[in-house]
Design a protein around this motif. Structure first.
Motif, PDB file in Angstrom:
ATOM      1  N   ILE C 322       0.835  -1.206   0.000  1.00 33.81           N
ATOM      2  CA  ILE C 322       0.000   0.000   0.000  1.00 33.81           C
ATOM      3  C   ILE C 322       0.869   1.254   0.000  1.00 33.81           C
ATOM      4  O   ILE C 322       0.400   2.348   0.302  1.00 33.81           O
ATOM      5  CB  ILE C 322      -0.995   0.011   1.185  1.00 33.81           C
ATOM      6  CG1 ILE C 322      -0.262  -0.076   2.533  1.00 33.81           C
ATOM      7  CG2 ILE C 322      -1.994  -1.133   1.040  1.00 33.81           C
ATOM      8  CD1 ILE C 322      -1.184   0.105   3.741  1.00 33.81           C
ATOM      9  N   CYS C 324       3.289   2.582   1.809  1.00 29.68           N
ATOM     10  CA  CYS C 324       3.347   3.410   3.008  1.00 29.68           C
ATOM     11  C   CYS C 324       4.766   3.905   3.299  1.00 29.68           C
ATOM     12  O   CYS C 324       4.952   4.877   4.010  1.00 29.68           O
ATOM     13  CB  CYS C 324       2.817   2.632   4.207  1.00 29.68           C
ATOM     14  SG  CYS C 324       3.934   1.330   4.746  1.00 29.68           S
ATOM     15  N   GLY C 325       5.758   3.193   2.788  1.00 27.21           N
ATOM     16  CA  GLY C 325       7.141   3.610   3.020  1.00 27.21           C
ATOM     17  C   GLY C 325       7.751   3.099   4.314  1.00 27.21           C
ATOM     18  O   GLY C 325       8.924   3.367   4.595  1.00 27.21           O
TER      19      GLY C 325
HETATM   20  S1  SF4 Z   1       6.052  -1.488   4.334  1.00 22.11           S
HETATM   21 FE1  SF4 Z   1       6.906  -1.326   2.261  1.00 22.11          FE
HETATM   22  S2  SF4 Z   1       6.166  -3.180   1.259  1.00 22.11           S
HETATM   23 FE2  SF4 Z   1       4.896  -2.956   3.090  1.00 22.11          FE
HETATM   24  S3  SF4 Z   1       3.117  -1.789   2.374  1.00 22.11           S
HETATM   25 FE3  SF4 Z   1       4.577  -0.281   3.133  1.00 22.11          FE
HETATM   26  S4  SF4 Z   1       5.741   0.327   1.299  1.00 22.11           S
HETATM   27 FE4  SF4 Z   1       4.694  -1.588   0.801  1.00 22.11          FE
END
Ligand code: SF4
Lengths: 243, 216, 479
Positions: C322, C324-325
């Motif tokens: 998703i 989110c980073g």
């Molecule tokens: S933690 Fe990394 S892999 Fe998991 S949803 Fe967030 S951006 Fe995507």
């Protein structure tokens, strides 16, 4: 209970005192301790590089050597994780090796987890006059949930005080071949770890994985820190620490 | 093959299941069942929770007993902020006697020059201290967006617990989603220069909430 | 699939340059504790509301899995509902098709200026370059994106695109672009700089003919694009221009508004440690006849660009992402390099998986290996993506395809050959211990070691003695 000590290739070559310390601690639990004589390498380097067949070959060798014991104890979160988590993955659908790998995985323990949770070791032989800070190695921490066990055991070491560093759960940048193949990045990461260690100001940094400890010690010394001692948790618990 | 057909064919091959029509029927049934995920347990009453959260998001909150008191409060609040006594309002709140309180109000969409926008809200969410605004002819979204100051009137009776409850209310009262549903939680913000949080990035720098009445 | 504009094959040399860049290192050092600290704090507060992170991320992963295991169906439901509300739904196989579709829509409507809210797909397509070449002015409006657009750079983080930029660099860019003298700035001036950008971008918002945004999610039940921003630029570009184009990956679909609400409990917390982002907009269809604002035309561009090939594959879990980073925010490698070293659109752990998958495994050989295996990423991922395991899978593919360097392959084979011969192994390790001890020459450490030049470039190699454990143990047993 008959316990096999899995020494690990790194301890065998680079720091034998860790294995002697582990022996002493395991003997203190009142159990029979054996060092299976033909053991070599668990196969993690092959696995990490993506070479599954080679990793499986070495795993089969280790399984055959270690499966005859009530428990297998490893003074390394990383190698213990290889046996506990990876070996079953290597043989998921294998009707012969699958069950053997899973059985071994169920009987294999990282050293401090074994001492604290399985053997219920009450008194530890070691004494340490000074403060230590604990580095949580990644494979042990996130792979096997090793966190409270070493701290509980260290709390029983006479004279020792624990001085937690900031971000003690942060990776030290070792990562096996990573430290060599991506040396620049690894150095940058271990530098941050050394900063945290320096800020904690303890007499020694203690951990449960020799790879991480060699990485940290090597970098501390190169930075000119000759004072902070770098010790394996087994050495501290067993009193295998030269003054 | 069109891009659509080609992409969907690839997806279907990956999904690897027959009977798209049957699966679609199942999907429709599943949607209608509305299975919510883990729900929060909100301690205390919703009104207090909403106010507390809104303040933590850098909004200011005032509670008034009824709508009659709103214009005078707004005038006093704007004066205290040293802001001009004028505003653009959405149509749903245009009927209040703003002029009596000395406020020059115009209703309709906001323009760049508007310093203050006053809106109502469809409802508010206590869990996060959030306003839910719907776009529409009477409620242009620009009023809560272009002016540097946004004042929102929130009837206490319209504070619900969660976003899920807000959606349920929307479905029961409106049937379908308007063009834009905007959940607003405090002034606009950015941290893009050296991770330093600054309020008032592109939207309002100030959000003032006036909660009216008591919960039912 | 093709490498496109990926520079991932230059990872090693870029990394070497990045670790030695003091401005970058300072910026990363500053951001790191902020990112992880804010997230940790917000997650720690979940139990106050009777919620648990592990339970929530099971739910979030479950929602994403539900959509992905019947992705064809959910996409069709989304498409039908979006069309029913008057939106146009187009499909793009790759970046080039994205550019073609966008330019075509723009030209049909006489568009001269486009305001953009952050869209990673537009980075995949290098859309800004294509728009400019077609005579259309693209303006990035997320403050971070605006800064790097002025600098002519790519984002270095998926939610903090300018995290690598220092205050001084921003000041220099603004002075040059906004036509004013450069000044000495301190962090107390950051609000003033933000205000300056607000003023400039406001004029762009008001004068643009078309808005382009990504979508954090597509909601199938209502044909809706969900857009999550803090600055409000997402609202601007979807409210003010007459034309709104949403560019998003086909994997972004979720079934219901309830699913969206669940995901919103973890997305902002994982990304910035906020309980909710300032603006969460649900955009459905076009404005009604009576409405005086909002787009009269809404176009969805649903993009494949490698995604469909992951459906049903061993890498399908990656499609849960998703964006989110959190994985990069907790990655020791990312914080040593910043995002540009990764060479393509997505940095950090998720990039180390996505870049090889989307641009070709052979074009990004380093990325799956440039990881310590610390699992900090997978322990924070809100949709439970086993990033280290996926990287490991890519390592295995490299091995199977013979893409590993011969030295490594040979070395491992020799090592394994030796390790399966215990007697010989004991003899050689005994020799090795003596050799290391000789190199250490009584100092307890080796400073330059030919077999591990990388190691000793930055570290000593501690040496404990001249005898292996097994040698000493055998001697003890004899006594
Ligand atoms: S933690 Fe990394 S892999 Fe998991 S949803 Fe967030 S951006 Fe995507």
């Amino acid at each position: 209970m008959r316990i096999a000590l899995y020494v690990t290739c790194l301890v065998d070559l680079m720091r034998p005192s860790v294995a002697f310390a582990a022996l002493r601690l395991l003997e203190a639990t009142g159990n029979d301790v054996v060092v299976p004589p033909a053991q070599t390498c668990c196969g993690q380097p092959a696995w990490s590089s993506g070479n599954r067949p080679l990793a499986a070959t070495l795993a089969q060798k280790a399984i055959a050597e270690l499966e005859g014991y009530d428990a297998v104890v490893v003074p390394s979160g990383s190698c213990a994780e290889q046996i506990v988590k990876v070996y079953p993955q290597l043989f998921t659908d294998d009707p012969v090796w699958g069950p053997r790998a899973r059985a071994l995985a169920g009987r294999t323990h990282e050293l401090t987890a074994f001492l604290a949770e399985v053997a219920g070791l009450e008194a530890v032989p070691g004494e340490f006059a000074g403060s230590v800070t604990y580095h949580d190695s990644c494979k042990g921490l996130r792979g096997l949930g090793i966190k409270a066990q070493p701290r509980a055991l260290l709390a029983r070491v006479k004279g020792l005080s624990l001085q937690e560093m900031g971000e003690c759960e942060e990776c030290c940048g070792f990562g096996g071949a990573f430290a060599e193949n991506y040396a620049d990045i690894s150095a940058r990461i271990v530098d941050r770890k050394c900063d945290s260690i320096a800020a904690a100001g303890a007499d020694a940094v203690v951990g449960g994985d020799l790879g991480c400890l060699l990485n940290i010690e090597g970098r501390l010394r190169r930075r000119g820190d000759e004072k902070t001692r770098v010790l394996h948790v087994a050495e501290v618990l067993a009193g295998e620490v030269k003054a | 093959m069109s891009a659509r057909e080609e992409i969907l064919a690839r997806v279907r091959a990956g999904v690897g299941k027959p009977d798209a029509a049957g699966r679609r029927a199942l999907a429709e049934t599943w949607m209608r069942a509305r299975s919510p995920g883990p729900q929060p347990v909100l301690a205390g009453d919703l009104l207090a929770r909403f106010c507390e959260k809104a303040v933590s998001l850098a909004s200011s909150v005032e509670r008034l007993a009824d709508y009659e008191q709103v214009p005078a409060h707004v005038a006093a609040w704007l004066a205290a902020q040293e802001l001009p006594l004028s505003a653009v309002t959405t149509l749903d709140v245009a009927g209040l006697d703003w002029a009596a309180a000395g406020l020059a109000c115009r209703s309709g969409p906001a323009v760049d020059a508007d310093a203050t926008g006053i809106s109502g809200c469809f409802c508010a969410v206590a869990e996060t201290g959030t306003l839910m605004l719907l776009s529409g002819t009477a409620t242009p979204a620009s009023v809560s967006l272009l002016p540097e100051t946004h004042i929102a009137l929130v009837p206490a009776s319209r504070i619900v617990g969660t976003m899920e409850e807000a959606f349920a209310l929307l479905r029961s009262e409106r049937g379908q989603l308007p063009r834009a549903v905007n959940f607003i939680s405090g002034p606009s913000r950015t941290g893009d220069i050296e991770q330093t949080i600054v309020l008032g990035a592109h939207g309002p720098c100030r959000v003032h909430l006036i909660v009216i009445g008591e919960t039912a | 699939m093709k490498a496109g504009h990926s520079q991932a094959m230059f990872f090693q040399s870029r990394a070497a340059e990045k670790v030695r860049n003091p401005v970058l290192q300072k910026a990363l050092q500053k951001a790191k504790p902020l990112f992880s600290g804010k997230r940790a704090k917000s997650m720690a507060a979940l139990p106050d509301d009777g919620l648990e992170f592990e339970q929530l991320r099971d739910a979030c992963a479950g929602i994403r899995d539900r959509a992905l295991t019947d992705l064809d169906v959910w996409l069709e439901i989304f498409e039908d509902n979006a069309r029913a509300r008057g939106a146009e739904v187009l499909w793009a196989r790759d970046g080039d098709e994205i550019c073609k579709l966008v330019i075509d829509v723009a030209q049909r409507h006489g568009v001269r200026k486009v305001t953009k809210s952050k869209s990673m797909l537009s980075e995949e397509a290098q859309l800004n370059e294509a728009l400019a070449a077609a005579g259309i002015e693209p303006v990035e409006t997320d403050l971070g994106e605006y800064i790097i657009q002025l600098a002519g750079e790519a984002p270095s983080h998926i939610i903090a695109p300018a995290v690598h930029k220092s205050l001084e660099e921003v000041e220099a860019l603004f002075a040059k672009t906004h036509g004013r003298p450069q000044e000495e700035r301190t962090s107390a001036d950051i609000p003033a700089l933000t205000r300056e950008a607000r003023g400039v971008l406001r004029q762009h918002f008001l004068s643009a003919d078309m808005g382009i945004s990504g979508a954090n999610f597509l909601i199938a039940e209502s044909g809706t694009a969900a857009l999550v921003t803090n600055e409000g630029n997402g609202r601007m570009v979807t409210t003010l221009p007459k034309l709104h184009v949403v560019i998003t990956g086909i994997e972004k679909v979720v079934p219901t508004l309830e699913d969206f609400a669940t995901l919103m409990r973890l997305l902002p917390r994982s990304a910035t440690g906020q309980t909710i982002s300032n603006y969460v907009s649900l955009l459905t269809g076009t404005r009604s006849e009576e409405e005086v604002e909002g787009p009269t035309k809404t176009v969805f561009i649903l993009v494949d660009n490698g995604r469909a090939s992951l459906v049903g594959s061993a890498y399908q879990e990656m499609l849960r992402c998703i964006r989110c980073g959190a994985c990069m925010n907790h990655c020791p490698v990312y914080f040593s390099l910043g995002g540009h070293a990764y060479g393509w659109v997505y940095p950090g752990p998720m990039g180390s998986v996505l870049t090889p998958l989307y641009t070709g495994i052979e074009n990004a050989l380093d990325l799956p290996h440039a990881s310590t295996g610390c699992r900090q990423c997978s322990s924070v991922c809100p949709v439970r993506i086993p990033l280290p395991d996926l990287m490991h899978g890519l390592r295995e593919i490299q091995h199977e395809r013979g893409l590993r360097p011969w030295g490594e392959r040979l070395g491992l084979r020799a090592w394994a050959w030796l390790a399966t011969r215990p007697a010989l192994y004991r003899a050689l390790t005994r020799l090795a211990a003596r050799y290391l001890n000789w190199l250490a020459d009584g100092s307890g450490r080796i400073r330059i070691f030919g077999f591990a030049p990388g190691w000793t470039a930055a570290r000593d190699l501690p040496v404990a003695g001249n005898r292996t454990f097994f040698e000493q143990y055998a001697a003890r047993k004899r006594d």
